[in-house]
Design a protein around this motif. Structure first.
Motif, PDB file in Angstrom:
ATOM      1  N   VAL A 108       0.773  -0.935  -0.169  1.00  0.00           N
ATOM      2  CA  VAL A 108       0.164   0.396   0.011  1.00  0.00           C
ATOM      3  C   VAL A 108       0.930   1.429  -0.093  1.00  0.00           C
ATOM      4  CG1 VAL A 108      -1.495   1.496   0.716  1.00  0.00           C
ATOM      5  CG2 VAL A 108      -1.757  -1.285   1.292  1.00  0.00           C
ATOM      6  N   ILE A 109       0.994   2.043  -1.035  1.00  0.00           N
ATOM      7  CA  ILE A 109       1.497   3.400  -1.552  1.00  0.00           C
ATOM      8  C   ILE A 109       0.729   4.265  -0.971  1.00  0.00           C
ATOM      9  CG2 ILE A 109       3.572   2.511  -2.053  1.00  0.00           C
ATOM     10  CD1 ILE A 109       2.541   3.664  -4.658  1.00  0.00           C
ATOM     11  N   SER A 110       1.273   5.680  -0.708  1.00  0.00           N
ATOM     12  CA  SER A 110       0.228   6.976  -0.228  1.00  0.00           C
ATOM     13  C   SER A 110       1.375   8.030  -1.297  1.00  0.00           C
ATOM     14  CB  SER A 110       0.086   7.265   1.487  1.00  0.00           C
ATOM     15  OG  SER A 110      -0.428   8.148   0.938  1.00  0.00           O
ATOM     16  N   ILE A 111       0.463   8.119  -2.060  1.00  0.00           N
ATOM     17  CA  ILE A 111       0.883   9.543  -3.014  1.00  0.00           C
ATOM     18  C   ILE A 111       0.597  11.015  -3.238  1.00  0.00           C
ATOM     19  CG2 ILE A 111       1.609  10.103  -6.019  1.00  0.00           C
ATOM     20  CD1 ILE A 111       0.572   6.984  -6.065  1.00  0.00           C
ATOM     21  N   PHE A 112       1.475  11.554  -2.693  1.00  0.00           N
ATOM     22  CA  PHE A 112       0.646  13.210  -2.732  1.00  0.00           C
ATOM     23  C   PHE A 112       0.791  14.160  -4.219  1.00  0.00           C
ATOM     24  CE2 PHE A 112       0.761  12.242   1.967  1.00  0.00           C
ATOM     25  CZ  PHE A 112      -0.529  12.977   2.318  1.00  0.00           C
ATOM     26  N   VAL A 113      -0.419  14.216  -4.947  1.00  0.00           N
ATOM     27  CA  VAL A 113       0.257  14.384  -6.003  1.00  0.00           C
ATOM     28  C   VAL A 113      -0.547  16.045  -6.388  1.00  0.00           C
ATOM     29  CG1 VAL A 113       0.432  12.529  -7.584  1.00  0.00           C
ATOM     30  CG2 VAL A 113      -2.408  13.513  -6.637  1.00  0.00           C
ATOM     31  N   ASP A 114      -0.317  16.975  -7.263  1.00  0.00           N
ATOM     32  CA  ASP A 114      -1.486  18.286  -7.381  1.00  0.00           C
ATOM     33  C   ASP A 114      -2.278  17.604  -7.662  1.00  0.00           C
ATOM     34  OD1 ASP A 114       1.299  19.789  -7.729  1.00  0.00           O
ATOM     35  OD2 ASP A 114       1.581  19.278  -9.445  1.00  0.00           O
ATOM     36  N   ASP A 145       5.547  14.096  -2.718  1.00  0.00           N
ATOM     37  CA  ASP A 145       6.026  12.902  -1.823  1.00  0.00           C
ATOM     38  C   ASP A 145       4.738  11.631  -1.423  1.00  0.00           C
ATOM     39  OD1 ASP A 145       6.992  12.009   0.582  1.00  0.00           O
ATOM     40  OD2 ASP A 145       5.546  12.680   1.799  1.00  0.00           O
ATOM     41  N   ILE A 146       5.920  10.656  -2.189  1.00  0.00           N
ATOM     42  CA  ILE A 146       5.194   9.035  -1.797  1.00  0.00           C
ATOM     43  C   ILE A 146       5.697   8.169  -0.987  1.00  0.00           C
ATOM     44  CG2 ILE A 146       6.957   8.586  -3.553  1.00  0.00           C
ATOM     45  CD1 ILE A 146       5.769   6.927  -5.543  1.00  0.00           C
ATOM     46  N   PHE A 147       5.217   7.639  -0.071  1.00  0.00           N
ATOM     47  CA  PHE A 147       5.431   6.425   0.757  1.00  0.00           C
ATOM     48  C   PHE A 147       5.009   5.156   1.142  1.00  0.00           C
ATOM     49  CE2 PHE A 147       2.827   9.844   2.298  1.00  0.00           C
ATOM     50  CZ  PHE A 147       2.026   8.992   3.808  1.00  0.00           C
ATOM     51  N   THR A 148       5.242   4.377   1.470  1.00  0.00           N
ATOM     52  CA  THR A 148       4.922   3.129   1.671  1.00  0.00           C
ATOM     53  C   THR A 148       3.410   3.313   3.188  1.00  0.00           C
ATOM     54  OG1 THR A 148       6.889   2.092   0.812  1.00  0.00           O
ATOM     55  CG2 THR A 148       4.909   0.458   2.252  1.00  0.00           C
ATOM     56  N   LEU A 149       2.766   2.868   3.403  1.00  0.00           N
ATOM     57  CA  LEU A 149       2.198   2.570   3.789  1.00  0.00           C
ATOM     58  C   LEU A 149       2.126   1.156   5.131  1.00  0.00           C
ATOM     59  CD1 LEU A 149      -1.250   4.077   3.407  1.00  0.00           C
ATOM     60  CD2 LEU A 149       0.330   5.402   5.180  1.00  0.00           C
ATOM     61  N   ASP A 150       3.052   1.048   5.593  1.00  0.00           N
ATOM     62  CA  ASP A 150       2.964  -0.045   6.447  1.00  0.00           C
ATOM     63  C   ASP A 150       1.982  -0.398   7.503  1.00  0.00           C
ATOM     64  OD1 ASP A 150       4.651  -1.151   9.649  1.00  0.00           O
ATOM     65  OD2 ASP A 150       5.525  -2.190   7.711  1.00  0.00           O
ATOM     66  N   LYS A 151       1.672  -2.192   7.079  1.00  0.00           N
ATOM     67  CA  LYS A 151       0.513  -2.420   7.689  1.00  0.00           C
ATOM     68  C   LYS A 151       0.808  -2.866   9.438  1.00  0.00           C
ATOM     69  CE  LYS A 151       2.432  -7.166   7.532  1.00  0.00           C
ATOM     70  NZ  LYS A 151       2.961  -8.679   7.147  1.00  0.00           N
ATOM     71  N   ASP A 152       2.069  -2.641  10.193  1.00  0.00           N
ATOM     72  CA  ASP A 152       1.791  -2.708  11.553  1.00  0.00           C
ATOM     73  C   ASP A 152       2.006  -1.002  12.071  1.00  0.00           C
ATOM     74  OD1 ASP A 152       2.043  -5.024  10.960  1.00  0.00           O
ATOM     75  OD2 ASP A 152       4.541  -4.782  11.172  1.00  0.00           O
ATOM     76  N   THR A 153       2.158  -0.087  11.543  1.00  0.00           N
ATOM     77  CA  THR A 153       2.243   1.607  11.524  1.00  0.00           C
ATOM     78  C   THR A 153       0.758   2.009  10.975  1.00  0.00           C
ATOM     79  OG1 THR A 153       3.833   1.885   9.818  1.00  0.00           O
ATOM     80  CG2 THR A 153       4.667   1.093  12.739  1.00  0.00           C
ATOM     81  N   SER A 154      -0.185   1.467  10.216  1.00  0.00           N
ATOM     82  CA  SER A 154      -1.308   2.502   9.871  1.00  0.00           C
ATOM     83  C   SER A 154      -2.218   2.138   9.472  1.00  0.00           C
ATOM     84  CB  SER A 154      -0.561   2.834   7.810  1.00  0.00           C
ATOM     85  OG  SER A 154       0.374   2.881   7.841  1.00  0.00           O
ATOM     86  N   LEU A 155      -3.389   2.988   9.508  1.00  0.00           N
ATOM     87  CA  LEU A 155      -4.722   2.121   9.899  1.00  0.00           C
ATOM     88  C   LEU A 155      -4.853   2.852   8.460  1.00  0.00           C
ATOM     89  CD1 LEU A 155      -6.016   4.179  12.137  1.00  0.00           C
ATOM     90  CD2 LEU A 155      -5.815   2.326  12.830  1.00  0.00           C
ATOM     91  N   PHE A 156      -5.689   1.066   7.894  1.00  0.00           N
ATOM     92  CA  PHE A 156      -7.197   0.702   6.533  1.00  0.00           C
ATOM     93  C   PHE A 156      -8.018   0.785   6.186  1.00  0.00           C
ATOM     94  CE2 PHE A 156      -1.818  -0.837   6.448  1.00  0.00           C
ATOM     95  CZ  PHE A 156      -1.373   0.102   5.341  1.00  0.00           C
ATOM     96  N   ARG A 157      -8.989   0.921   6.239  1.00  0.00           N
ATOM     97  CA  ARG A 157     -10.441   0.931   5.909  1.00  0.00           C
ATOM     98  C   ARG A 157     -11.263   1.481   4.672  1.00  0.00           C
ATOM     99  NH1 ARG A 157      -9.306  -0.183  10.283  1.00  0.00           N
ATOM    100  NH2 ARG A 157     -10.363   0.321  12.141  1.00  0.00           N
ATOM    101  N   GLU A 158     -12.091   0.607   4.016  1.00  0.00           N
ATOM    102  CA  GLU A 158     -12.728   0.154   3.279  1.00  0.00           C
ATOM    103  C   GLU A 158     -14.138   0.744   3.662  1.00  0.00           C
ATOM    104  OE1 GLU A 158     -12.684  -2.679  -0.864  1.00  0.00           O
ATOM    105  OE2 GLU A 158     -11.481  -2.888   0.886  1.00  0.00           O
ATOM    106  N   LEU A 159     -14.745   1.123   2.826  1.00  0.00           N
ATOM    107  CA  LEU A 159     -16.365   1.375   2.384  1.00  0.00           C
ATOM    108  C   LEU A 159     -17.157   0.614   1.542  1.00  0.00           C
ATOM    109  CD1 LEU A 159     -18.511   3.129   3.351  1.00  0.00           C
ATOM    110  CD2 LEU A 159     -18.451   4.325   1.776  1.00  0.00           C
ATOM    111  N   LEU A 160     -18.264  -0.157   2.274  1.00  0.00           N
ATOM    112  CA  LEU A 160     -19.547  -1.198   1.179  1.00  0.00           C
ATOM    113  C   LEU A 160     -20.407  -0.441   1.732  1.00  0.00           C
ATOM    114  CD1 LEU A 160     -19.035  -3.431   0.005  1.00  0.00           C
ATOM    115  CD2 LEU A 160     -20.349  -4.477   2.342  1.00  0.00           C
ATOM    116  N   LEU A 161     -21.344  -0.513   0.200  1.00  0.00           N
ATOM    117  CA  LEU A 161     -22.601  -0.055   0.646  1.00  0.00           C
ATOM    118  C   LEU A 161     -23.287  -1.580  -0.107  1.00  0.00           C
ATOM    119  CD1 LEU A 161     -22.915   3.304  -0.824  1.00  0.00           C
ATOM    120  CD2 LEU A 161     -22.797   2.578   1.302  1.00  0.00           C
TER     121      LEU A 161
END
Length: 167
Positions: free
Chosen positions: A5-11, A73-89
């Motif tokens: 899982v990576i997070s990328i900050f872009v224009d 900026d770009i960085f990896t979201l580590d599974k041990d130090t990050s929170l992940f969520r998803e929405l389902l309908l």
């Protein structure tokens, strides 16, 4: 291969998502999940990408993506130090004969019934992908009419954020 899982900050401008996503495709990576939204700075958007790869693949995609001029900026979201969520309908066909059984499953998974009619209900559920998958597995014996998932979004628990001086 592991799920990365990576997070990328872009224009926050047109065609940025296309440029980032096509970079993955040109390098032979399949995007499993992709979410995009503006940040607290309306000039910046955050792209969260989930893909399967190893350490070498991760290094390659981080290096190549970082080269795009729209990337702040770009960085990896580590599974041990990050929170992940998803929405389902999900829309489930139900009537008075099975409505309470479906509601019981929704309650166990801490979901919310957001629409109810004589013939179906729409359920909202948020959580980790495993929770969403588990819920869908439990209700697959009922007539599922529609499923809509947002994809994974994530945030690091540490105090780091995008460098505010990078304009």
């Amino acid at each position: 291969m592991s799920k990365e899982v990576i997070s990328i900050f872009v224009d926050n401008s047109s065609n940025v998502l296309t440029r980032v996503a096509s970079l993955f495709g040109r390098r032979g990576f399949n995007i499993e999940s992709l979410t995009v939204s503006t940040t607290n700075d309306p000039r910046i958007s955050r792209i969260t990408v989930v893909f399967n790869g190893g350490k070498q693949s991760l290094h390659q995609i981080l290096t190549q993506t970082r080269k795009l001029e729209v990337v702040k900026d770009i960085f990896t979201l580590d599974k041990d130090t990050s929170l992940f969520r998803e929405l389902l309908l999900v829309k489930i066909a139900c009537d008075k004969s099975n409505r309470s059984a479906v509601k019981e499953i929704v309650d166990i998974f801490r979901g919310k019934i957001i629409s109810l009619s004589k013939h179906n209900m729409i359920v909202e559920l948020t959580g980790a992908s495993e929770k969403i998958d588990g819920f869908l597995d439990m209700i697959n014996c009922y007539d599922v009419l529609e499923v809509c998932r947002t994809g994974v979004t994530g945030i690091s628990r540490d105090s780091s954020s995008i460098d505010e001086d990078s304009d």
